[in-house]
Motif scaffolding. Structure first.
Motif, PDB file in Angstrom:
ATOM      1  N   ILE A 121       0.849  -1.197   0.000  1.00 35.93           N
ATOM      2  CA  ILE A 121       0.000   0.000   0.000  1.00 35.93           C
ATOM      3  C   ILE A 121       0.885   1.248   0.000  1.00 35.93           C
ATOM      4  O   ILE A 121       0.689   2.165  -0.805  1.00 35.93           O
ATOM      5  CB  ILE A 121      -0.954   0.005   1.215  1.00 35.93           C
ATOM      6  CG1 ILE A 121      -2.021  -1.083   1.045  1.00 35.93           C
ATOM      7  CG2 ILE A 121      -1.592   1.378   1.393  1.00 35.93           C
ATOM      8  CD1 ILE A 121      -2.857  -1.332   2.282  1.00 35.93           C
ATOM      9  N   ILE A 122       1.875   1.287   0.880  1.00 35.90           N
ATOM     10  CA  ILE A 122       2.771   2.442   0.974  1.00 35.90           C
ATOM     11  C   ILE A 122       3.556   2.636  -0.321  1.00 35.90           C
ATOM     12  O   ILE A 122       3.777   3.765  -0.760  1.00 35.90           O
ATOM     13  CB  ILE A 122       3.701   2.301   2.193  1.00 35.90           C
ATOM     14  CG1 ILE A 122       2.860   2.436   3.463  1.00 35.90           C
ATOM     15  CG2 ILE A 122       4.829   3.326   2.170  1.00 35.90           C
ATOM     16  CD1 ILE A 122       3.555   1.999   4.736  1.00 35.90           C
ATOM     17  N   ALA A 123       3.927   1.531  -0.977  1.00 34.20           N
ATOM     18  CA  ALA A 123       4.654   1.600  -2.250  1.00 34.20           C
ATOM     19  C   ALA A 123       3.718   1.905  -3.420  1.00 34.20           C
ATOM     20  O   ALA A 123       4.166   2.016  -4.558  1.00 34.20           O
ATOM     21  CB  ALA A 123       5.377   0.283  -2.511  1.00 34.20           C
ATOM     22  N   LYS A 124       2.421   2.013  -3.126  1.00 36.45           N
ATOM     23  CA  LYS A 124       1.389   2.314  -4.122  1.00 36.45           C
ATOM     24  C   LYS A 124       1.323   1.250  -5.225  1.00 36.45           C
ATOM     25  O   LYS A 124       1.056   1.550  -6.383  1.00 36.45           O
ATOM     26  CB  LYS A 124       1.589   3.710  -4.708  1.00 36.45           C
ATOM     27  CG  LYS A 124       1.503   4.795  -3.654  1.00 36.45           C
ATOM     28  CD  LYS A 124       1.478   6.169  -4.253  1.00 36.45           C
ATOM     29  CE  LYS A 124       1.525   7.257  -3.223  1.00 36.45           C
ATOM     30  NZ  LYS A 124       0.492   7.342  -2.272  1.00 36.45           N
ATOM     31  N   GLU A 125       1.571  -0.011  -4.835  1.00 34.89           N
ATOM     32  CA  GLU A 125       1.434  -1.112  -5.789  1.00 34.89           C
ATOM     33  C   GLU A 125      -0.027  -1.335  -6.159  1.00 34.89           C
ATOM     34  O   GLU A 125      -0.333  -1.777  -7.247  1.00 34.89           O
ATOM     35  CB  GLU A 125       2.045  -2.395  -5.226  1.00 34.89           C
ATOM     36  CG  GLU A 125       3.547  -2.342  -5.177  1.00 34.89           C
ATOM     37  CD  GLU A 125       4.157  -3.684  -4.831  1.00 34.89           C
ATOM     38  OE1 GLU A 125       3.613  -4.727  -5.233  1.00 34.89           O
ATOM     39  OE2 GLU A 125       5.188  -3.673  -4.160  1.00 34.89           O
ATOM     40  N   PHE A 126      -0.907  -1.060  -5.210  1.00 34.35           N
ATOM     41  CA  PHE A 126      -2.339  -1.044  -5.491  1.00 34.35           C
ATOM     42  C   PHE A 126      -2.963   0.048  -4.625  1.00 34.35           C
ATOM     43  O   PHE A 126      -2.401   0.445  -3.612  1.00 34.35           O
ATOM     44  CB  PHE A 126      -3.004  -2.412  -5.286  1.00 34.35           C
ATOM     45  CG  PHE A 126      -2.702  -3.086  -3.986  1.00 34.35           C
ATOM     46  CD1 PHE A 126      -3.347  -2.715  -2.817  1.00 34.35           C
ATOM     47  CD2 PHE A 126      -1.793  -4.115  -3.924  1.00 34.35           C
ATOM     48  CE1 PHE A 126      -3.080  -3.347  -1.616  1.00 34.35           C
ATOM     49  CE2 PHE A 126      -1.512  -4.764  -2.732  1.00 34.35           C
ATOM     50  CZ  PHE A 126      -2.163  -4.372  -1.568  1.00 34.35           C
ATOM     51  N   PRO A 127      -4.117   0.555  -5.037  1.00 40.46           N
ATOM     52  CA  PRO A 127      -4.718   1.695  -4.348  1.00 40.46           C
ATOM     53  C   PRO A 127      -5.321   1.308  -2.998  1.00 40.46           C
ATOM     54  O   PRO A 127      -5.757   0.175  -2.804  1.00 40.46           O
ATOM     55  CB  PRO A 127      -5.810   2.159  -5.311  1.00 40.46           C
ATOM     56  CG  PRO A 127      -6.181   0.939  -6.062  1.00 40.46           C
ATOM     57  CD  PRO A 127      -4.912   0.144  -6.202  1.00 40.46           C
ATOM     58  N   ALA A 128      -5.320   2.256  -2.098  1.00 41.01           N
ATOM     59  CA  ALA A 128      -5.963   2.086  -0.798  1.00 41.01           C
ATOM     60  C   ALA A 128      -6.331   3.460  -0.266  1.00 41.01           C
ATOM     61  O   ALA A 128      -5.719   4.453  -0.635  1.00 41.01           O
ATOM     62  CB  ALA A 128      -5.028   1.383   0.166  1.00 41.01           C
ATOM     63  N   ILE A 129      -7.346   3.489   0.567  1.00 42.11           N
ATOM     64  CA  ILE A 129      -7.732   4.730   1.229  1.00 42.11           C
ATOM     65  C   ILE A 129      -7.741   4.482   2.730  1.00 42.11           C
ATOM     66  O   ILE A 129      -7.901   3.347   3.182  1.00 42.11           O
ATOM     67  CB  ILE A 129      -9.111   5.246   0.754  1.00 42.11           C
ATOM     68  CG1 ILE A 129     -10.214   4.218   1.031  1.00 42.11           C
ATOM     69  CG2 ILE A 129      -9.079   5.612  -0.714  1.00 42.11           C
ATOM     70  CD1 ILE A 129     -11.612   4.742   0.813  1.00 42.11           C
ATOM     71  N   MET A 130      -7.539   5.540   3.481  1.00 40.21           N
ATOM     72  CA  MET A 130      -7.567   5.440   4.936  1.00 40.21           C
ATOM     73  C   MET A 130      -8.937   5.902   5.417  1.00 40.21           C
ATOM     74  O   MET A 130      -9.381   7.002   5.081  1.00 40.21           O
ATOM     75  CB  MET A 130      -6.473   6.317   5.533  1.00 40.21           C
ATOM     76  CG  MET A 130      -6.377   6.275   7.026  1.00 40.21           C
ATOM     77  SD  MET A 130      -5.675   4.761   7.688  1.00 40.21           S
ATOM     78  CE  MET A 130      -3.942   5.018   7.416  1.00 40.21           C
ATOM     79  N   VAL A 131      -9.624   5.043   6.164  1.00 42.12           N
ATOM     80  CA  VAL A 131     -10.933   5.370   6.724  1.00 42.12           C
ATOM     81  C   VAL A 131     -10.874   5.089   8.219  1.00 42.12           C
ATOM     82  O   VAL A 131     -10.621   3.945   8.624  1.00 42.12           O
ATOM     83  CB  VAL A 131     -12.054   4.521   6.077  1.00 42.12           C
ATOM     84  CG1 VAL A 131     -13.399   4.817   6.719  1.00 42.12           C
ATOM     85  CG2 VAL A 131     -12.098   4.728   4.580  1.00 42.12           C
ATOM     86  N   ALA A 132     -11.058   6.118   9.008  1.00 46.40           N
ATOM     87  CA  ALA A 132     -11.051   5.993  10.472  1.00 46.40           C
ATOM     88  C   ALA A 132      -9.811   5.250  10.967  1.00 46.40           C
ATOM     89  O   ALA A 132      -9.891   4.367  11.817  1.00 46.40           O
ATOM     90  CB  ALA A 132     -12.322   5.303  10.948  1.00 46.40           C
ATOM     91  N   GLY A 133      -8.652   5.572  10.385  1.00 48.20           N
ATOM     92  CA  GLY A 133      -7.398   4.985  10.816  1.00 48.20           C
ATOM     93  C   GLY A 133      -7.121   3.585  10.299  1.00 48.20           C
ATOM     94  O   GLY A 133      -6.177   2.940  10.723  1.00 48.20           O
ATOM     95  N   THR A 134      -7.953   3.102   9.374  1.00 52.27           N
ATOM     96  CA  THR A 134      -7.793   1.757   8.823  1.00 52.27           C
ATOM     97  C   THR A 134      -7.783   1.830   7.304  1.00 52.27           C
ATOM     98  O   THR A 134      -8.585   2.541   6.711  1.00 52.27           O
ATOM     99  CB  THR A 134      -8.970   0.857   9.266  1.00 52.27           C
ATOM    100  OG1 THR A 134      -9.030   0.855  10.692  1.00 52.27           O
ATOM    101  CG2 THR A 134      -8.814  -0.549   8.770  1.00 52.27           C
ATOM    102  N   TYR A 135      -6.864   1.092   6.692  1.00 52.87           N
ATOM    103  CA  TYR A 135      -6.825   1.055   5.233  1.00 52.87           C
ATOM    104  C   TYR A 135      -7.988   0.242   4.681  1.00 52.87           C
ATOM    105  O   TYR A 135      -8.344  -0.806   5.231  1.00 52.87           O
ATOM    106  CB  TYR A 135      -5.525   0.431   4.717  1.00 52.87           C
ATOM    107  CG  TYR A 135      -4.351   1.361   4.773  1.00 52.87           C
ATOM    108  CD1 TYR A 135      -4.274   2.461   3.936  1.00 52.87           C
ATOM    109  CD2 TYR A 135      -3.305   1.133   5.655  1.00 52.87           C
ATOM    110  CE1 TYR A 135      -3.186   3.316   3.977  1.00 52.87           C
ATOM    111  CE2 TYR A 135      -2.212   1.975   5.704  1.00 52.87           C
ATOM    112  CZ  TYR A 135      -2.165   3.068   4.861  1.00 52.87           C
ATOM    113  OH  TYR A 135      -1.087   3.912   4.895  1.00 52.87           O
TER     114      TYR A 135
END
Length: 67
Positions: free
Chosen positions: A31-45
């Motif tokens: 996720i940090i390397a942006k290999e695939f997308p993610a969003i943070m919702v209430a402190g959770t990916y």
């Protein structure tokens, strides 16, 4: 405690861990390397299912071509 995504449009980190057969740390690195997308919702990916499934399909296609 196992975290499950209650939204049918998103995977939790645990869902992705199970799909890929990897650790939480590996999923977070991807996720940090942006290999695939993610969003943070209430402190959770949360990982959008459609985009992750597309990434997974491309990943498997590339793996098969290399063999």
């Amino acid at each position: 405690m196992v975290e499950e995504s209650s939204n049918p449009n998103y995977y939790s980190i645990e869902n992705v861990m199970n799909i890929l057969g990897v650790s939480r740390k590996t999923v977070r690195r991807k996720i940090i390397a942006k290999e695939f997308p993610a969003i943070m919702v209430a402190g959770t990916y949360r990982i959008p299912k459609v985009e992750f499934d597309e990434w997974l399909g491309k990943y498997h296609s590339n793996s098969k071509e290399e063999n």
